[in-house]
Structure formats: structure tokens, C-alpha cells
Design a protein around this motif. Structure first.
Motif, PDB file in Angstrom:
ATOM      1  N   LYS A 189     120.317  62.969 -20.586  1.00 46.63           N
ATOM      2  CA  LYS A 189     119.923  62.733 -19.770  1.00 46.63           C
ATOM      3  C   LYS A 189     119.639  61.238 -19.899  1.00 46.63           C
ATOM      4  O   LYS A 189     118.507  61.194 -20.132  1.00 46.63           O
ATOM      5  N   PRO A 190     120.545  60.084 -19.038  1.00 43.29           N
ATOM      6  CA  PRO A 190     120.036  58.999 -19.113  1.00 43.29           C
ATOM      7  C   PRO A 190     119.165  58.783 -17.988  1.00 43.29           C
ATOM      8  O   PRO A 190     119.524  59.405 -16.706  1.00 43.29           O
ATOM      9  N   VAL A 191     118.492  58.216 -17.877  1.00 46.44           N
ATOM     10  CA  VAL A 191     117.108  57.986 -16.337  1.00 46.44           C
ATOM     11  C   VAL A 191     117.024  56.216 -17.091  1.00 46.44           C
ATOM     12  O   VAL A 191     117.260  55.493 -17.545  1.00 46.44           O
ATOM     13  N   GLN A 205     116.554  57.572 -21.996  1.00 50.02           N
ATOM     14  CA  GLN A 205     116.782  59.175 -22.770  1.00 50.02           C
ATOM     15  C   GLN A 205     116.003  59.923 -23.043  1.00 50.02           C
ATOM     16  O   GLN A 205     114.659  59.789 -23.450  1.00 50.02           O
ATOM     17  N   ALA A 206     116.548  61.418 -22.514  1.00 49.00           N
ATOM     18  CA  ALA A 206     115.429  62.680 -22.917  1.00 49.00           C
ATOM     19  C   ALA A 206     116.890  64.213 -23.041  1.00 49.00           C
ATOM     20  O   ALA A 206     117.871  63.899 -22.570  1.00 49.00           O
ATOM     21  N   ARG A 207     116.742  64.650 -23.887  1.00 49.49           N
ATOM     22  CA  ARG A 207     117.791  65.713 -24.268  1.00 49.49           C
ATOM     23  C   ARG A 207     116.818  67.379 -23.356  1.00 49.49           C
ATOM     24  O   ARG A 207     115.924  67.711 -23.503  1.00 49.49           O
ATOM     25  N   GLY A 208     117.923  67.050 -22.523  1.00 52.40           N
ATOM     26  CA  GLY A 208     117.166  68.004 -21.372  1.00 52.40           C
ATOM     27  C   GLY A 208     116.753  67.288 -20.130  1.00 52.40           C
ATOM     28  O   GLY A 208     116.436  67.055 -19.861  1.00 52.40           O
ATOM     29  N   MET A 209     117.380  68.323 -19.214  1.00 49.36           N
ATOM     30  CA  MET A 209     117.174  67.501 -17.634  1.00 49.36           C
ATOM     31  C   MET A 209     115.528  67.637 -16.931  1.00 49.36           C
ATOM     32  O   MET A 209     114.636  66.761 -16.915  1.00 49.36           O
ATOM     33  N   LYS A 210     114.857  68.727 -17.956  1.00 43.90           N
ATOM     34  CA  LYS A 210     113.198  68.427 -17.528  1.00 43.90           C
ATOM     35  C   LYS A 210     112.669  67.736 -18.515  1.00 43.90           C
ATOM     36  O   LYS A 210     111.670  66.443 -17.662  1.00 43.90           O
ATOM     37  N   ARG A 211     113.084  67.335 -19.881  1.00 47.07           N
ATOM     38  CA  ARG A 211     112.380  65.685 -19.949  1.00 47.07           C
ATOM     39  C   ARG A 211     112.562  64.544 -19.600  1.00 47.07           C
ATOM     40  O   ARG A 211     112.083  63.926 -20.025  1.00 47.07           O
ATOM     41  N   ALA A 212     114.144  64.206 -19.390  1.00 47.75           N
ATOM     42  CA  ALA A 212     114.385  62.993 -18.377  1.00 47.75           C
ATOM     43  C   ALA A 212     113.874  62.924 -17.291  1.00 47.75           C
ATOM     44  O   ALA A 212     113.074  61.772 -17.302  1.00 47.75           O
ATOM     45  N   LEU A 213     113.491  64.323 -16.791  1.00 52.10           N
ATOM     46  CA  LEU A 213     112.433  63.601 -15.344  1.00 52.10           C
ATOM     47  C   LEU A 213     111.382  63.799 -15.497  1.00 52.10           C
ATOM     48  O   LEU A 213     110.971  62.327 -15.444  1.00 52.10           O
ATOM     49  N   ALA A 214     109.821  64.125 -16.853  1.00 52.45           N
ATOM     50  CA  ALA A 214     109.675  64.325 -17.156  1.00 52.45           C
ATOM     51  C   ALA A 214     109.012  62.373 -17.739  1.00 52.45           C
ATOM     52  O   ALA A 214     108.634  61.712 -17.611  1.00 52.45           O
ATOM     53  N   LYS A 215     110.198  62.317 -18.107  1.00 54.54           N
ATOM     54  CA  LYS A 215     110.377  61.059 -18.949  1.00 54.54           C
ATOM     55  C   LYS A 215     110.248  59.668 -17.764  1.00 54.54           C
ATOM     56  O   LYS A 215     109.873  58.454 -17.391  1.00 54.54           O
ATOM     57  N   GLU A 241     113.709  72.765  -5.193  1.00 53.73           N
ATOM     58  CA  GLU A 241     112.749  72.797  -5.879  1.00 53.73           C
ATOM     59  C   GLU A 241     112.785  71.376  -7.125  1.00 53.73           C
ATOM     60  O   GLU A 241     111.349  71.840  -7.619  1.00 53.73           O
ATOM     61  N   ARG A 242     113.869  70.759  -7.573  1.00 55.11           N
ATOM     62  CA  ARG A 242     113.143  69.781  -8.581  1.00 55.11           C
ATOM     63  C   ARG A 242     112.732  68.430  -7.696  1.00 55.11           C
ATOM     64  O   ARG A 242     111.996  68.129  -9.081  1.00 55.11           O
ATOM     65  N   ALA A 243     113.092  68.193  -6.640  1.00 53.74           N
ATOM     66  CA  ALA A 243     112.409  67.863  -6.140  1.00 53.74           C
ATOM     67  C   ALA A 243     111.417  67.166  -5.832  1.00 53.74           C
ATOM     68  O   ALA A 243     110.106  67.068  -6.458  1.00 53.74           O
ATOM     69  N   ARG A 244     110.608  68.932  -5.660  1.00 53.25           N
ATOM     70  CA  ARG A 244     109.107  69.552  -5.307  1.00 53.25           C
ATOM     71  C   ARG A 244     108.542  69.030  -6.805  1.00 53.25           C
ATOM     72  O   ARG A 244     107.463  68.021  -6.790  1.00 53.25           O
ATOM     73  N   GLU A 245     109.652  69.301  -7.610  1.00 51.09           N
ATOM     74  CA  GLU A 245     108.580  69.301  -8.782  1.00 51.09           C
ATOM     75  C   GLU A 245     108.369  67.655  -9.419  1.00 51.09           C
ATOM     76  O   GLU A 245     107.307  66.957  -9.815  1.00 51.09           O
ATOM     77  N   VAL A 246     109.263  66.596  -9.243  1.00 51.02           N
ATOM     78  CA  VAL A 246     109.028  66.013  -9.506  1.00 51.02           C
ATOM     79  C   VAL A 246     108.144  65.005  -8.517  1.00 51.02           C
ATOM     80  O   VAL A 246     107.117  64.404  -9.477  1.00 51.02           O
ATOM     81  N   GLU A 247     107.958  65.388  -7.425  1.00 53.25           N
ATOM     82  CA  GLU A 247     107.242  64.748  -6.499  1.00 53.25           C
ATOM     83  C   GLU A 247     105.707  65.303  -6.628  1.00 53.25           C
ATOM     84  O   GLU A 247     104.929  64.412  -7.114  1.00 53.25           O
ATOM     85  N   ARG A 248     105.659  66.436  -7.343  1.00 53.06           N
ATOM     86  CA  ARG A 248     104.145  67.048  -8.038  1.00 53.06           C
ATOM     87  C   ARG A 248     103.803  66.402  -9.129  1.00 53.06           C
ATOM     88  O   ARG A 248     102.658  65.209  -9.206  1.00 53.06           O
ATOM     89  N   MET A 249     105.128  65.781 -10.000  1.00 45.79           N
ATOM     90  CA  MET A 249     104.590  65.170 -11.397  1.00 45.79           C
ATOM     91  C   MET A 249     103.856  64.581 -11.041  1.00 45.79           C
ATOM     92  O   MET A 249     103.049  63.270 -11.756  1.00 45.79           O
ATOM     93  N   LEU A 250     104.499  63.001 -10.224  1.00 46.48           N
ATOM     94  CA  LEU A 250     104.061  61.339  -9.183  1.00 46.48           C
ATOM     95  C   LEU A 250     102.941  61.859  -8.957  1.00 46.48           C
ATOM     96  O   LEU A 250     101.868  61.121  -9.020  1.00 46.48           O
ATOM     97  N   LEU A 251     102.400  62.706  -8.149  1.00 48.10           N
ATOM     98  CA  LEU A 251     101.646  63.267  -7.292  1.00 48.10           C
ATOM     99  C   LEU A 251      99.965  63.063  -7.524  1.00 48.10           C
ATOM    100  O   LEU A 251      98.853  63.089  -7.913  1.00 48.10           O
TER     101      LEU A 251
END
Length: 281
Positions: A189-191, A205-215, A241-251
Motif C-alpha cells: 500500500k503506497p503512502v 509504502q508498507a505491506r498492508g493497510m494498517k502499516r501504511a496508515l501508521a506510516k 472506523e478506519r478514519a476514526r483510528e487514523v484520527e486517534r493515531m494522530l491526536l
């Protein structure tokens, strides 16, 4: 109101923005299997995603005409601001500029002032620009000062996204100069992000959506400056839910003035595809 803000339909308006009476939308349209779907308040995301999934052809988009922008520039407002998709990604900016030129030629010295902002972004990047214009107007800034302030804001804005696939962007020529990715076989999954000129670039880039979002989150934190004075905006395509997780990671890592999450409208849905996440700060 002595002013209004026109946002092309790639920019998602929040509920509060829609109810303010300040905003109007210049609708783009999409074509799937010969059917034209207008990106307006009647857009049905679930139906659109089903159509795209079932179609052997890549969907295409069309920008508003200069005549449509001319119509939107009308009215009693003395100051009109238009916000469009990056001129590097769509003809919407050029169409809005031509519509402005034609309107001014037709109406002459009417006293109306019109300015078109090239967002150099898309989706909630346009949303945030609209909100910045509204903030300037509500704070009593004059037309020229509002334009200058918002252009500076655009210079400092950053757009990031991670999609399940880049097929629609690639097939519609929006990834010029970017290599193709073997996404399905290796689950890469490219960032992605935007350049200062408004083109699309790869950030990692990262392997898998979860890692890509964290990157992506790490990249946003790394590049973020004076975030406590900014609004964090997240758009998602059918994955709240994916959007809320990204928001939580950032905040958890940065302070911001405010944050909000919206579902993608038509054009953003077409390019983000099911499961895509767009972040602008």
C-alpha cells in the motif's frame, strides 16, 4: 451575506457548512458504463461503488463548465470566492477562471469581486480552504487581505492519502511519473501525498493497510508544524472506523485546533475507491 464561497464537488462540505448559507457547489460528474452520474446532493455512494465494481471500464470524470461557474458567480453577493481541485488534476480550475473572465466581460464594472483559488489539493483540502475563507470574512478581513491570507494557508497545507488501490488514478492519468505498484500480489500500500504544485507524489509504502496508515501518520507528525493552530480533516470512502483510528493515531501525537471526519462525495469516492483514506492538515 455579502459574500459566498463556491467549492467544486470534490470538496466535501460538512453539515454545518451546508447549513451556513455561505456555500454553493459546482458539481462535477462521473461516467460509468455510459451512464452520467452528477456529483450533487443525490449522489449514492453505495450504488456508485457497486457500479464501479461491476464495470469492466474505468470510471471517468468531467469538470463543471465555464457557463456553470458563470451562473454560480451571479447573485447579490459583492465578494465571491471559488475553490477548485488542483489544476494539475482537473480542468475545474481553468473552467472557473474562464467563467470568471467571461462573467467580468459581460457585467463590466458591477462592483462584484471574484477570486478563484487553486487548492493544489482535493477532497477535504478544499473543505479546509473554504473554512479558512469563511473565517477571514467573519473576522472582518477585506477581499484582498482574505485572498492573501488564504493563499498563504494553501502554501502551508499538506495532503496525504492511502488507498486500497491506485487503479482509477493511474488509468485516468493522475499518476504521471509515478511507477506502477504490484498491490494485489504483495499487498503493498503506497503512502501518497501532494507536491507544492498540486501533483501527486509517493511518500513511502508498507505491506498492508494498517502499516501504511501508521506510516502515513508518522509522516504527518514529522512534517507537521504549528499544528495546534490548524484543523485536522479526514475523508474516508466507506470506512468510518478506519478514519476514526487514523484520527486517534494522530491526536495521540499532535495537538490541533479542531478535527473532523467526513465521508467522501462523488469525485473523491471515484478516485479513493472503497476503503480509501485522505488526510489534510
Amino acid at each position: 451575506m455579502n459574500y459566498k464561497i463556491i467549492v467544486d464537488s470534490c470538496g466535501e462540505l460538512t453539515y454545518r457548512m451546508k447549513k451556513s448559507g455561505v456555500y454553493e457547489t459546482a458539481s462535477l460528474s462521473m461516467e460509468v458504463d455510459g451512464d452520467i452520474i452528477v456529483d450533487d446532493e443525490n449522489f449514492d455512494q453505495a450504488d456508485f461503488l457497486r457500479r464501479v465494481e461491476a464495470s469492466p471500464e474505468c470510471p471517468k470524470s468531467s469538470c463543471p463548465s465555464p457557463e456553470r461557474y458563470m451562473e454560480l458567480y451571479g447573485g447579490d453577493e459583492e465578494r465571491v470566492y471559488a475553490v477548485t481541485l488542483s489544476s494539475e488534476l482537473s480542468g475545474s480550475y481553468n473552467s472557473a477562471q474562464l467563467g470568471r473572465k467571461l462573467w467580468m466581460e459581460e457585467h463590466g464594472e458591477s462592483g462584484k469581486k471574484i477570486y478563484v483559488f487553486n487548492s493544489r489539493s482535493a477532497s477535504v483540502g478544499e473543505t479546509l480552504i473554504g473554512l479558512k475563507i469563511q473565517e477571514c470574512e467573519e473576522n472582518g478581513l477585506g477581499f484582498e487581505e482574505t485572498v492573501s491570507t488564504v493563499e498563504t494557508y494553501i502554501d502551508e497545507q499538506h495532503t496525504y492519502f492511502v488507498l486500497e488501490n491506485l487503479d482509477t488514478l493511474r488509468k485516468n492519468g493522475r499518476l504521471t511519473g509515478i511507477k506502477s505498484f504490484v498491490v494485489s500480489a504483495l499487498n503493498i500500500k503506497p503512502v501518497m501525498g501532494s507536491t507544492p504544485e498540486g501533483t501527486i507524489c509517493q511518500l513511502g509504502q508498507a505491506r498492508g493497510m494498517k502499516r501504511a496508515l501508521a506510516k502515513m501518520a508518522d509522516q504527518i507528525v514529522k512534517e507537521g508544524k504549528t499544528t495546534k493552530d490548524k484543523i485536522l480533516a479526514i475523508a474516508h470512502c466507506n470506512c468510518p472506523e478506519r478514519a476514526r483510528e487514523v484520527e486517534r493515531m494522530l491526536l495521540d501525537k499532535i495537538r490541533v485546533k479542531d478535527s473532523f471526519i467526513v465521508d467522501t462525495a462523488g469525485i473523491s469516492t471515484m478516485y479513493a475507491n472503497d476503503g480509501g483514506i485522505i488526510v489534510v492538515l
